[in-house]
Motif scaffolding. Structure first.
Motif, PDB file in Angstrom:
ATOM      1  N   SER A 158      -5.563  22.690  39.933  1.00 22.86           N
ATOM      2  CA  SER A 158      -6.401  22.483  38.755  1.00 22.86           C
ATOM      3  C   SER A 158      -5.553  22.063  37.571  1.00 22.86           C
ATOM      4  O   SER A 158      -4.377  22.435  37.462  1.00 22.86           O
ATOM      5  CB  SER A 158      -7.182  23.760  38.412  1.00 22.86           C
ATOM      6  OG  SER A 158      -6.312  24.816  38.075  1.00 22.86           O
ATOM      7  N   GLN A 159      -6.158  21.285  36.699  1.00 24.34           N
ATOM      8  CA  GLN A 159      -5.472  20.767  35.531  1.00 24.34           C
ATOM      9  C   GLN A 159      -6.259  21.088  34.264  1.00 24.34           C
ATOM     10  O   GLN A 159      -7.487  20.933  34.230  1.00 24.34           O
ATOM     11  CB  GLN A 159      -5.302  19.257  35.628  1.00 24.34           C
ATOM     12  CG  GLN A 159      -4.365  18.789  36.729  1.00 24.34           C
ATOM     13  CD  GLN A 159      -4.218  17.282  36.715  1.00 24.34           C
ATOM     14  OE1 GLN A 159      -5.163  16.545  36.973  1.00 24.34           O
ATOM     15  NE2 GLN A 159      -3.031  16.809  36.391  1.00 24.34           N
ATOM     16  N   MET A 160      -5.541  21.519  33.242  1.00 21.28           N
ATOM     17  CA  MET A 160      -6.140  21.702  31.928  1.00 21.28           C
ATOM     18  C   MET A 160      -6.282  20.321  31.293  1.00 21.28           C
ATOM     19  O   MET A 160      -5.299  19.703  30.901  1.00 21.28           O
ATOM     20  CB  MET A 160      -5.261  22.605  31.066  1.00 21.28           C
ATOM     21  CG  MET A 160      -5.796  22.833  29.662  1.00 21.28           C
ATOM     22  SD  MET A 160      -7.308  23.808  29.601  1.00 21.28           S
ATOM     23  CE  MET A 160      -6.681  25.444  30.049  1.00 21.28           C
ATOM     24  N   VAL A 178      -5.427  25.980  24.012  1.00 19.37           N
ATOM     25  CA  VAL A 178      -4.654  25.855  25.252  1.00 19.37           C
ATOM     26  C   VAL A 178      -3.435  26.782  25.204  1.00 19.37           C
ATOM     27  O   VAL A 178      -3.064  27.392  26.212  1.00 19.37           O
ATOM     28  CB  VAL A 178      -4.233  24.399  25.474  1.00 19.37           C
ATOM     29  CG1 VAL A 178      -3.498  24.242  26.806  1.00 19.37           C
ATOM     30  CG2 VAL A 178      -5.444  23.470  25.431  1.00 19.37           C
ATOM     31  N   PHE A 181      -4.564  30.286  25.931  1.00 17.76           N
ATOM     32  CA  PHE A 181      -4.907  30.402  27.349  1.00 17.76           C
ATOM     33  C   PHE A 181      -3.638  30.562  28.184  1.00 17.76           C
ATOM     34  O   PHE A 181      -3.572  31.401  29.090  1.00 17.76           O
ATOM     35  CB  PHE A 181      -5.684  29.165  27.797  1.00 17.76           C
ATOM     36  CG  PHE A 181      -6.152  29.220  29.225  1.00 17.76           C
ATOM     37  CD1 PHE A 181      -7.373  29.782  29.548  1.00 17.76           C
ATOM     38  CD2 PHE A 181      -5.368  28.709  30.257  1.00 17.76           C
ATOM     39  CE1 PHE A 181      -7.804  29.838  30.868  1.00 17.76           C
ATOM     40  CE2 PHE A 181      -5.786  28.757  31.574  1.00 17.76           C
ATOM     41  CZ  PHE A 181      -7.017  29.323  31.884  1.00 17.76           C
ATOM     42  N   ALA A 201      -8.345  25.832  35.678  1.00 22.09           N
ATOM     43  CA  ALA A 201      -8.965  25.111  34.560  1.00 22.09           C
ATOM     44  C   ALA A 201     -10.227  24.447  35.091  1.00 22.09           C
ATOM     45  O   ALA A 201     -10.152  23.523  35.905  1.00 22.09           O
ATOM     46  CB  ALA A 201      -7.994  24.085  33.989  1.00 22.09           C
ATOM     47  N   CYS A 205     -10.836  20.891  38.992  1.00 24.85           N
ATOM     48  CA  CYS A 205     -10.365  21.778  40.064  1.00 24.85           C
ATOM     49  C   CYS A 205     -10.559  21.096  41.422  1.00 24.85           C
ATOM     50  O   CYS A 205     -11.700  20.838  41.828  1.00 24.85           O
ATOM     51  CB  CYS A 205     -11.147  23.090  40.069  1.00 24.85           C
ATOM     52  SG  CYS A 205     -10.748  24.233  38.760  1.00 24.85           S
ATOM     53  N   ASP A 228     -13.755  29.475  35.739  1.00 23.79           N
ATOM     54  CA  ASP A 228     -12.522  28.892  36.262  1.00 23.79           C
ATOM     55  C   ASP A 228     -11.495  29.962  36.608  1.00 23.79           C
ATOM     56  O   ASP A 228     -10.857  29.909  37.657  1.00 23.79           O
ATOM     57  CB  ASP A 228     -11.944  27.875  35.282  1.00 23.79           C
ATOM     58  CG  ASP A 228     -11.941  28.356  33.836  1.00 23.79           C
ATOM     59  OD1 ASP A 228     -12.225  29.546  33.605  1.00 23.79           O
ATOM     60  OD2 ASP A 228     -11.642  27.547  32.947  1.00 23.79           O
ATOM     61  N   LEU A 244      -1.743  25.475  38.722  1.00 25.96           N
ATOM     62  CA  LEU A 244      -2.392  25.174  37.449  1.00 25.96           C
ATOM     63  C   LEU A 244      -1.391  24.513  36.518  1.00 25.96           C
ATOM     64  O   LEU A 244      -0.246  24.968  36.405  1.00 25.96           O
ATOM     65  CB  LEU A 244      -2.923  26.461  36.808  1.00 25.96           C
ATOM     66  CG  LEU A 244      -3.412  26.385  35.356  1.00 25.96           C
ATOM     67  CD1 LEU A 244      -4.623  25.460  35.242  1.00 25.96           C
ATOM     68  CD2 LEU A 244      -3.749  27.778  34.844  1.00 25.96           C
ATOM     69  N   LEU A 246      -0.946  21.161  33.175  1.00 24.37           N
ATOM     70  CA  LEU A 246      -1.530  20.296  32.158  1.00 24.37           C
ATOM     71  C   LEU A 246      -1.841  18.930  32.752  1.00 24.37           C
ATOM     72  O   LEU A 246      -1.073  18.393  33.539  1.00 24.37           O
ATOM     73  CB  LEU A 246      -0.576  20.151  30.973  1.00 24.37           C
ATOM     74  CG  LEU A 246      -0.279  21.448  30.210  1.00 24.37           C
ATOM     75  CD1 LEU A 246       0.819  21.215  29.174  1.00 24.37           C
ATOM     76  CD2 LEU A 246      -1.542  21.973  29.534  1.00 24.37           C
TER      77      LEU A 246
END
Length: 379
Positions: A158-160, A178, A181, A201, A205, A228, A244, A246
Motif C-alpha cells: 500500500s502507498q500513502m 502524513v 500517521f 494506506a 492497497c 486501512d 507501506l 509513500l
C-alpha cells in the motif's frame, strides 16, 4: 519550567532516534521484478457521490498499461449525484473493461465503504490480486504495473497517496497529517515481518486475494471506521507480509480548500483512533501539549523571564521537532522554515481530536458523506 523543557527535549530525542525513523521519507516501492507470468488484477473502486471527482481519476485507471489481465469494478455506494452514469460515460473512451455495480442496502454492523468494497471484491471474480483504491485517487498509467512488479512475496502493498497542497490550509495541515500517521505507524516497523506494528494506506492497497481470504475477507473488518489500518492489521496477523510507503504514482485530487473541510476530514475518525477511550484522550492531550506546545511556549517564556537555561533547552527541543518535520515538507515541496510552524498545526490537531470526542459523546459518531457511524459501525 526547566523540568518540563528537559522532559520535552528527552521526548523528542527518543522520537527522533527510537521511533522507527518515522520522520524518514525513504520508504518507496520495493525493488521491481518482472513476474514470470503476469497475475490477473481487479481494481475495486468504492464511490459515493463522486460524480465531480471521477472525470479526474477514473480515466487514469482505465488507461493503465498493464501487461496482464486487468479490469475495473466501480461500486456505486448509494450515490445521489449520478456517479454510476458518469462512470459509464467515461468507460466509453476505451481502456480496461469497467463494471459498474451497486451493493444494495447495507447490513447492520458494516460501514458503507467496506460494504461497497466487499461487494466489489465479490464482483471481481477470481482475480489473483485486488487493487483497492479510493475514487479520488489519480493513478499514473504505469501505477498498476509498478505495484505488481514490487509486490514480490508481499501479500499487501500500500502507498500513502500524495495529498493535495494547493491552498494555504492544505499546505499547513496536509503534510502534518502524513507526518502524524507515520509517527503512529512508522513505515519501517510496518514493513518489518517480525514487528507487531501494522497499517496500510486505504487510498492505494494492492492485496493478494488468497491473503485477504485467509484473513477472513472484508467481513473480518466490516465495522472498521479506519479501514486501512484494520486491513493491514488483519493481513499481518494472519501471517501475511505487508509493506507501506509513500506513493510516487498515485495522488489524491480531492480538494480541502478550507479549514472547515480539513477539520471534518481529521475529526471524523480521530476519536476512533483512540478507541473511544477518555483516558487515552486525556493522555493524548497532555502528550501533545508537552511534546509539541511546551517547547515554543517555554522558549519564549524563558527568554522573557531572563532564564536562558530553560529557553535554551526548550529551543533545542523545538529544533529537533522541526528537523524531524523537514523531510515530509520536502516530500510535499514545501519550504523548510515552515517546519517551525509545526506547533501551530499540532494545536489544530489537538482541537480536532477533542472535537471528535465531543461529537462522539453527543451521539454523532464518525460522519462522512451523509452517514454517521456509531462505535459498533452501524449507521
Amino acid at each position: 519550567m526547566i523540568v518540563v523543557a528537559g522532559v520535552a527535549l528527552l521526548a523528542w530525542l527518543w522520537l527522533a532516534l527510537a521511533q522507527g525513523g518515522f520522520w524518514r521519507t525513504d520508504q518507496r516501492l520495493p525493488p521491481r521484478r518482472t513476474p514470470a507470468a503476469w497475475p490477473s488484477v481487479a481494481v475495486v473502486v468504492p464511490a459515493r457521490d463522486e460524480a465531480d471527482i471521477l472525470p479526474h481519476t477514473l480515466p487514469g485507471l482505465l488507461a493503465q498499461r498493464y501487461p496482464g489481465q486487468a479490469r475495473v469494478v466501480l461500486v456505486d455506494d448509494g450515490s445521489g449525484d449520478g456517479t454510476a452514469d458518469v462512470a459509464r460515460r467515461l468507460a466509453g473512451n476505451g481502456g480496461l473493461p469497467l463494471t459498474v455495480t451497486s451493493p444494495g442496502p447495507m447490513p447492520p454492523g458494516w460501514t458503507g465503504k467496506l460494504w461497497a468494497v466487499a461487494h466489489g471484491v465479490a464482483a471481481a471474480g477470481d482475480a489473483d490480486w485486488l487493487l483497492l483504491t479510493d475514487a479520488d485517487i489519480a493513478h499514473d498509467p504505469g501505477s498498476l504495473t509498478a505495484l505488481v512488479e514490487s509486490a514480490g512475496e508481499h501479500d499487501l502493498v500500500s502507498q500513502m497517496a500524495v495529498l493535495r497542497t494547493r491552498t494555504r490550509w492544505e499546505r499547513l495541515i496536509v503534510p502534518a497529517f502524513v507526518y502524524f500517521f507515520a509517527m503512529l505507524y512508522p513505515f519501517r516497523r510496518v514493513n518489518r515481518p517480525g514487528s507487531r506494528t501494522a497499517a496500510a494506506a486505504g487510498g492505494c492497497c494492492l492485496v493478494r486475494r488468497e491473503a485477504l481470504e485467509r484473513a477472513g475477507g472484508v467481513a473480518a473488518i466490516r465495522g472498521a471506521v479506519i479501514d486501512d489500518v484494520a486491513l493491514g492489521t488483519a493481513i499481518k496477523r494472519s501471517g501475511g507480509r505487508i509493506w507501506l510507503g509513500l506513493a510516487e504514482h498515485a495522488r489524491s485530487v480531492r480538494p480541502y480548500p478550507t479549514l472547515e473541510s480539513l477539520w471534518r476530514m481529521v475529526s471524523r475518525s480521530a476519536y476512533t483512533q483512540l478507541r473511544y477511550s477518555p483516558p487515552l484522550l486525556a493522555g493524548t492531550v497532555l502528550g501533545l501539549g508537552l511534546v509539541f506546545l511546551a517547547p515554543p511556549a517555554l522558549t519564549v517564556t524563558g527568554a522573557l523571564l531572563g532564564d536562558p537555561v530553560t529557553s535554551g533547552v526548550a529551543a533545542l527541543a523545538w529544533l529537533v521537532m522541526a528537523l524531524t518535520f523537514v523531510p515530509m515538507l520536502r516530500h510535499y515541496g514545501q519550504p523548510w522554515p515552515a517546519a517551525l510552524l509545526l506547533p501551530v498545526t499540532a494545536t489544530l490537531y489537538l482541537l480536532m481530536t477533542v472535537d471528535s470526542a465531543v461529537q462522539h459523546w453527543r451521539g454523532r459518531g464518525a460522519a462522512w458523506k451523509g452517514r454517521t457511524y456509531l462505535r459498533t459501525g452501524q449507521e
